[in-house]
Design an enzyme around this catalytic site. Structure first.
Site, PDB file in Angstrom:
ATOM      1  CB  CYS A 197      -0.856  -0.001   1.265  1.00 31.76           C
ATOM      2  SG  CYS A 197       0.175   0.015   2.754  1.00 31.76           S
ATOM      3  CG  HIS A 226       3.861  -6.002  11.487  1.00 30.87           C
ATOM      4  ND1 HIS A 226       2.684  -5.690  12.121  1.00 30.87           N
ATOM      5  CD2 HIS A 226       4.851  -5.634  12.353  1.00 30.87           C
ATOM      6  CE1 HIS A 226       2.940  -5.182  13.310  1.00 30.87           C
ATOM      7  NE2 HIS A 226       4.249  -5.122  13.474  1.00 30.87           N
ATOM      8  CB  CYS A 282       0.762   4.763   7.710  1.00 34.58           C
ATOM      9  SG  CYS A 282      -0.472   4.993   6.405  1.00 34.58           S
ATOM     10  CG  HIS A 310      -1.279  -4.423  15.531  1.00 39.34           C
ATOM     11  ND1 HIS A 310      -0.984  -3.156  15.087  1.00 39.34           N
ATOM     12  CD2 HIS A 310      -1.034  -5.260  14.488  1.00 39.34           C
ATOM     13  CE1 HIS A 310      -0.587  -3.224  13.822  1.00 39.34           C
ATOM     14  NE2 HIS A 310      -0.613  -4.492  13.439  1.00 39.34           N
ATOM     15  CD  GLU A 312      -3.254   1.143  13.316  1.00 33.94           C
ATOM     16  OE1 GLU A 312      -2.867   0.392  12.402  1.00 33.94           O
ATOM     17  OE2 GLU A 312      -4.363   1.703  13.329  1.00 33.94           O
ATOM     18  CB  SER A 408       1.113  -8.747   8.312  1.00 33.97           C
ATOM     19  OG  SER A 408       0.225  -7.989   7.522  1.00 33.97           O
ATOM     20  CG  ASN A 410      -2.585  -5.777   5.726  1.00 32.30           C
ATOM     21  OD1 ASN A 410      -2.687  -6.302   4.629  1.00 32.30           O
ATOM     22  ND2 ASN A 410      -1.410  -5.398   6.223  1.00 32.30           N
TER      23      ASN A 410
HETATM   24 FE1  SF4 Z   1      -0.904   0.728   4.544  1.00 31.42          FE
HETATM   25 FE2  SF4 Z   1      -1.377   0.481   7.162  1.00 31.42          FE
HETATM   26 FE3  SF4 Z   1      -1.246   2.890   6.025  1.00 31.42          FE
HETATM   27 FE4  SF4 Z   1      -3.279   1.285   5.490  1.00 31.42          FE
HETATM   28  S1  SF4 Z   1      -2.778   2.203   7.455  1.00 31.42           S
HETATM   29  S2  SF4 Z   1      -2.137   2.534   4.024  1.00 31.42           S
HETATM   30  S3  SF4 Z   1      -2.278  -0.719   5.509  1.00 31.42           S
HETATM   31  S4  SF4 Z   1       0.428   1.418   6.216  1.00 31.42           S
END
Ligand code: SF4
Length: 492
Positions: A197, A226, A282, A310, A312, A408, A410
Site C-alpha cells: 500500500c 510487518h 503512515c 498490535h 498500532e 501482519s 491486514n
Molecule cells: Fe498501509 Fe497500514 Fe497505512 Fe493502510 S494504514 S495505508 S495498511 S500502512
C-alpha cells in the site's frame, strides 16, 4: 487426477513402501513383466513415483537419508528427465521429520566403479540407482517424482545399517500421494489490488533514502512494516532494527515504524536532540491519533476497536491510556466500563476486517446511543480494497493463498475474509510455505498478498505452482489505487 502408481525395482523396496506397488527388474534389456503390467495399468497422465534404494555419490550423504531427484540422468547420453516438483516433495518429507536432499540422480544397469562414481558426482549427480531414468523414459507422458533412500555411501556400511536405511522409505508414500493429488494444471486468480500500500511503500522508501542520505547504519524502531522479507532486505542494505530508542546510539539516525508510536515514545525521542528522528508513521495511522486527541479534548472516553498488543493499537492507546478502552469482539462491548455513557467515541485500528468491525460498531451503538465516531471507519483504503478483492474472488476458488507475515494484521484479515466466504484459505510467508496437502483438489487458486508483502513473493508462489503443472493466470482486479503519501522533509 488419476491415482498414484508407485514403482520400485525390487520386492524388498516394495515391502518398505507398503501398499500397492509395481515391481520392475533393474535390467533394461529384459522388457520386464512389471513394466509391461505398469503400462497397461496406468491411466493416461497418471502420476508415477519411482522409489527405492540408491548409492550416495555426494560424500556428505548419510545412509538412510532420502534423495528427491530433481532430474534423472542416464549414462547413454540421452536428455535427462527433469522433475520440477522435487523441492515441494522434499519440503513435504521434511515436514514429516525425514532427512531429505534434492539433486540429480543417475541410473545405469551396472554399479559404477569408484572412478565412474566420482565422474558422475563431478557432473553434479548426488546419487546413483539402477532403474529410475530408464523407467522414466518409458513414461514420457506421466508426471514423475523419484525418491530414493541412500543405502550405500562407500563407507563400508553393515548389512544392518543398509536394512535400516531401506526403512526410511516407510514414510514416503503419504508425501507422494499428496504430490499426486496436487500435480496438474492450476488456474490462478490473482487479486488486485494486493501487496504494498502507499503507507508501506512510503515507510520503505524513507529507510532507503535515509541510508542513501545519511549513510549506514540507520536504526529503525521496531519492524518498519510487518514483513520478514522487507526487514531482511533493509537489514542487508544497512538498517538495524531495535525494540526501543534506548538501544539507539548517540547521534544516530532513527526511523519510527509505519504503525505509529505513543506520545511517550515521541517524548523519549525529543529528549535526545542528538538523534536524527524520521517518522515513517503512515499518515492514515497518524489520522487516528489525531482523532483520538480531538475526542479526548472534547471530553469523550474512547473505545478503540483493535487487536491487543498490535503496535498500532499500543501507539494509539498511548495517547491516553486511562481514557481509551480496547474492544476486540462484539462480546467485549457488554463489559465496557466507560463512566458517562453520553460521552463515548469510538476509533478503529486501520487494518481490521470490515465486516467484523461493523458488528462491533453496531454493538457499541446499541449500548451507547449517543456514540460518536469517525465519518466512515478508520479502516484504511488499502485494507478495504484488499478485502474487497478477496471477497470477490474467494467464491470462485477452491483455495485462497494469502502471502504475508503472521504478525501482519491486514494479512491475517484477508485469510479470515476468504474463509468467511466459505473458501479454504492459508497464510504463507512465501513460496517455501506452500504445502502440497492444501493443493489437493484445488484447481482454481486465488492469490493475494497483504499490504506489507512484496509482490515478488506472489510471483514466487506462481512459479512454485508452475512446478506442479501449467498455470493459467488471470488478474482479478476490483479497483485501481492511486494513493500516494508525501515523504518527511528530512528525506525529500
Ligand atoms: Fe498501509 Fe497500514 Fe497505512 Fe493502510 S494504514 S495505508 S495498511 S500502512
Amino acid at each position: 487426477m488419476a491415482d498414484l502408481a508407485v514403482v520400485v525395482a525390487e520386492r524388498m523396496e516394495a515391502g518398505a513402501i507398503g501398499g500397492n506397488v509395481f515391481t520392475v527388474t533393474s535390467s533394461r534389456g529384459r522388457a520386464p513383466d512389471g513394466l509391461r503390467r505398469l503400462r497397461v495399468a496406468l491411466a493416461p497422465g497418471a502420476p508415477v513415483a519411482l522409489c527405492g534404494t540408491a548409492r550416495g555419490l555426494d560424500p556428505t550423504l548419510r545412509t538412510g537419508e532420502l534423495v528427491v531427484a530433481t532430474e534423472l540422468r542416464t549414462t547413454d547420453g540421452s536428455a535427462p528427465r527433469v522433475l520440477p516438483a522435487a523441492p515441494l516433495v522434499a519440503d513435504d518429507l521434511h515436514r514429516l521429520g525425514l532427512d531429505v536432499r534434492c539433486g540429480p540422480v543417475i541410473s545405469s544397469a551396472t554399479a559404477p566403479s569408484a572412478r565412474e562414481g566420482a565422474a558422475f558426482a563431478a557432473a553434479g549427480a548426488i546419487a546413483w540407482d539402477t532403474e529410475s531414468a530408464w523407467v522414466a523414459q518409458e513414461l514420457p507422458d506421466h508426471p514423475l517424482a523419484a525418491v530414493r533412500t541412500v543405502v550405500e555411501t562407500g563407507r563400508n556400511e553393515t548389512i544392518q545399517a543398509q536394512l535400516r536405511a531401506v526403512g526410511s522409505l516407510l514414510g514416503v508414500r503419504s508425501s507422494l500421494e499428496r504430490w499426486a493429488r496436487a500435480v496438474g494444471p492450476h488456474h490462478v486468480l490473482r487479486a488486485g489490488p494486493r501487496s504494498f500500500c502507499a503507507g508501506v511503500e512510503r515507510a520503505i522508501e524513507i529507510v532507503e533514502r535515509a541510508l542513501e542520505r545519511f549513510g549506514r547504519p540507520v536504526y529503525v524502531r521496531r519492524q518498519i512494516v510487518h514483513n520478514a522479507h522487507v526487514v531482511a532486505d533493509l537489514q542487508a542494505k544497512g538498517a538495524i532494527f531495535v525494540a526501543e530508542l534506548d538501544q539507539v546510539p548517540d547521534r544516530a539516525t532513527v526511523v519510527l515504524a509505519a504503525h505509529g508510536v505513543s506520545p511517550a515514545v515521541r517524548a523519549e525521542a525529543a529528549d535526545r536532540p542528538d538523534l536524527m528522528v524520521i517518522d515513517a508513521t503512515c499518515p492514515l495511522v497518524a489520522k487516528v491519533h489525531h482523532e483520538a486527541r480531538r475526542y479526548l479534548t472534547q471530553g469523550h472516553r474512547i473505545v478503540l476497536i483493535g487487536h491487543a498488543g498490535h503496535e498500532e493499537v499500543v501507539g494509539t492507546i498511548g495517547e491516553a491510556p486511562d481514557q481509551i478502552s480496547l474492544v476486540q469482539t462484539p462480546d467485549d462491548v457488554a463489559d465496557l466500563d466507560v463512566g458517562d455513557h453520553e460521552q463515548v467515541a469510538y476509533l478503529t485500528q486501520t487494518t481490521l476486517a470490515t465486516d467484523e468491525t461493523a458488528e462491533i460498531v453496531a454493538a457499541l451503538h446499541r449500548r451507547f446511543p449517543r456514540l460518536v465516531g469517525p465519518s466512515g471507519q478508520d479502516i484504511c483504503y488499502a485494507t478495504q480494497n484488499r478485502q474487497d478483492a478477496v471477497r470477490a474472488l474467494a467464491p470462485l476458488c477452491d483455495l485462497v493463498l494469502v502471502v504475508g507475515s503472521t504478525n501482519s494484521s491486514n494479512t491475517a484479515r484477508l485469510v479470515e475474509v476468504a474463509r468467511r466466504e466459505g473458501c479454504r484459505a492459508e497464510l504463507i510467508e512465501d513460496a517455501s510455505d506452500l504445502w502440497l496437502e492444501w493443493l489437493g483438489g484445488a484447481t482454481t487458486i486465488g492469490l493475494t498478498a497483504g499490504a506489507s508483502a512484496p509482490d515478488t513473493l506472489v510471483t514466487g508462489v506462481i512459479d512454485a505452482l508452475g512446478l506442479l503443472g501449467p498455470v493459467d493466470l488471470t488478474e482479478h482486479r476490483t479497483t485501481e489505487e492511486t494513493v500516494q503519501f508525501a515523504l518527511p522533509r528530512q528525506v525529500r
